[in-house]
Scaffold this active site. Structure first.
Site, short mmCIF file in Angstrom:
data_model
loop_
_atom_site.label_atom_id
_atom_site.label_comp_id
_atom_site.label_asym_id
_atom_site.label_seq_id
_atom_site.Cartn_x
_atom_site.Cartn_y
_atom_site.Cartn_z
N GLU A 245 -1.27 5.75 11.34
CA GLU A 245 -2.01 5.46 10.12
C GLU A 245 -3.44 5.92 10.38
OE1 GLU A 245 -0.69 4.39 7.45
OE2 GLU A 245 1.19 3.52 8.09
N CYS A 279 -10.31 2.68 5.02
CA CYS A 279 -9.55 3.93 5.15
C CYS A 279 -9.12 4.45 3.79
CB CYS A 279 -8.35 3.73 6.06
SG CYS A 279 -7.28 2.39 5.56
#
Ligand code: NDP
Length: 500
Positions: A245, A279
């Site tokens: 990720e 993010c």
């Protein structure tokens, strides 16, 4: 002796990692730095714990995970305060983060059996005399490496699903947020005290690298794209499977039929929450020409009202002091390339804070548009239509999330975004929906946490066939005759020889 340092920068003092508040320098905690041998021992202990944990079965694990969830919910203020002190995040934002993590623990615990448990799988005409069985078995020990920006949500996004699937977890928290990582481990041990099912190893990047090489069954990494590549390279040495990720540069598209007030509100939240250190934060907006000016006006009006500071403010400090230089460079580059700051600008960087900054008309070649800024800044560019917006949004190698505001075409636009996730008429919401998978494409990584895919990520598919009857058309045996083979040829033509 405690080393002199910039508040928020972790230091190693007498073999201990010391983390401090980026706003005040207050110490948040100190933890022994793990050696390579310590990491190996932690994984060995976790391997034993994994056998015990897997042996509890779905029901035993569900019951314990729900108790952990309840403990987190009861102590939400305590944990939020620690997140606030250690990373600088405003307490309300920390509450939202923890609540989201709690929801993921709850869903993973309740759904692991349904998604991963043994089931019968139908066979087809070929091998009709067999039944199929499928189940997802745990990897054993899963290594989880986490970032600092969501120190509860990101490790739990992997760990809760890995635990529900029957694995033990060794967590390497970011060096900026070890206290939060240790808090999670300690709280889990209050509920599951028998074995070290969830443990932590602390230190700098080399400790993460040691975890990659420690022989874990799978490695789940959340962090930057640069580190993700190092993690994958280290794991490749032992063919350890990885889930990555990584970073993003998420875009929001504002179409001509968008509700501009709602779009501006969601944009300001999606771009500036957690001081932009998200993010899946909105870093670029493409607004179509007819609504561009009105949208920019609304965003500025909302963003300029936000307060900045250590306590009780909307926007806290930049957690990682070195990021301040990146943010400053991006703002300077945007303006140097011909962009305009309609809010904030170069003077907005006032360490350890950055005031909200809205940049317009920034050339797409600027690093402010192309690279992850990770600050409370935003570029808004004018586009002719939704097609141009999609083209520009998809021009980068990142592909994590995204957002679309509009009515008629919004879902169609969201589907065309080259990203793993998108929110229509909201921002960031896919992260909180435990039933939906979370993850990116391209430089944003691969693999999925959350939802059914997130559970399957932490189990190995195990397929079993079982004979129920004698084969009428034996094929996988040396006992077959030439007549059997002729029949097989006939069957192949009959069953598969048609064009449709
Ligand atoms: P980093 O990549 O710097 O660090 C992530 C983790 O990896 C830290 O625990 C770090 O330890 C560790 N690490 C560093 N070097 C190595 C190595 N060689 N081998 C193994 N582990 C290593 O990211 P940040 O912590 O700065 O987090 C911010 C980044 O994370 C942003 O790019 C953001 O977009 C991304 N992110 C992605 C999310 C997603 O779901 N896709 C969610 C949240 C953040 P240490 O801290 O000690 O250096």
């Amino acid at each position: 002796m405690t080393a002199v340092h910039v508040p928020g920068t972790p230091v190693i003092d007498d073999g201990r990692l010391v983390s401090t508040s980026p706003a005040t320098g207050e110490e948040a905690g100190r933890f022994p730095v793990a050696t390579v041998d310590d990491v190996a021992r932690a994984v060995d202990r976790a391997r034993v714990a994994a056998d015990w944990w897997a042996g509890l079965g779905f029901t035993g694990r569900r019951e314990r995970l729900l108790r952990w969830r309840a403990l987190l919910a009861r102590r939400i203020e305590e944990l939020a305060q620690l997140v606030h002190v250690e990373g600088g995040k405003p307490v309300p934002d920390a509450i939202v983060e923890i609540l989201t993590a709690i929801e993921h623990i709850d869903w993973a615990a309740r759904n692991a059996r349904r998604v991963l448990g043994p089931r019968r799988v139908r066979s087809r005409l070929i091998l009709a005399e067999f039944t199929g069985h499928l189940e997802y078995q745990p990897y054993g020990v899963v290594g989880v490496i986490g970032p600092w920006n969501y120190p509860v949500f990101t490790p739990i996004g992997s760990a809760a699903y890995a635990l529900a699937a029957g694995n033990a977890v060794v967590l390497k928290p970011s060096e900026y947020t070890p206290a939060v990582g240790q808090w999670l481990v300690d709280s889990f041990a209050e509920v599951v005290g028998e074995q070290p099912v969830l443990t932590a190893v602390h230190g700098l990047g080399d400790v993460g690298a040691a975890l990659c090489r420690s022989g874990v069954g799978k490695l789940a990494f959340t962090g930057s794209t640069v580190t993700a590549k190092k993690v994958m390279a280290a794991c490749a040495e032992t063919l350890t499977p990885v889930l990555l990720e990584a970073g993003g540069k998420d875009a929001m598209i504002v179409d001509s039929d968008a509700d501009l007030d709602a779009a501006a509100e969601a944009c300001v939240w999606g771009a500036l929450t957690n001081a932009g250190q998200t993010c899946i934060g909105i870093e670029r907006v493409y607004a179509v020409d007819p609504v561009f000016d009105a949208f920019v006006g609304k965003v500025v009006a909302k963003a300029e009202r936000l307060t900045v500071g250590a306590e009780g403010a909307d926007i806290g400090p930049i957690t990682m002091p070195s990021q301040l230089d990146v943010i400053r460079r991006h703002i300077d580059d945007a303006i140097g390339a011909g962009g305009r700051a309609v809010l904030g600008g170069p003077g907005a960087v006032q360490p350890p804070y950055v005031h909200p900054t809205v940049l317009v008309d920034v050339p797409e070649s600027s690093v402010a548009v192309r690279e992850e800024t990770f600050g409370p800044t935003l570029t808004i560019n004018r586009v002719r239509d939704a097609d141009e917006a999609i083209r520009r949004a998809n021009a980068l190698s990142y592909g994590l999330g995204g957002s679309v505001f509009g009515r008629r075409r919004a879902v169609a636009i969201a589907r065309r975004l080259r990203s793993g996730m998108a929110s229509v008429n909201s921002t960031l919401t896919f992260a909180g929906m435990s039933t939906l998978p979370f993850g990116g494409v391209g430089d944003s990584g691969f693999g999925r946490i959350h939802g059914e895919d997130g559970l399957r990520e932490f189990g190995r598919a195990k397929s079993i066939t079982r004979r129920r009857a004698r084969s009428l058309l034996p094929s996988m045996t040396f006992e077959r005759t030439s007549t059997d083979v002729a029949r097989l040829v006939k069957a192949a033509k009959l069953m598969y020889g048609r064009r449709r």
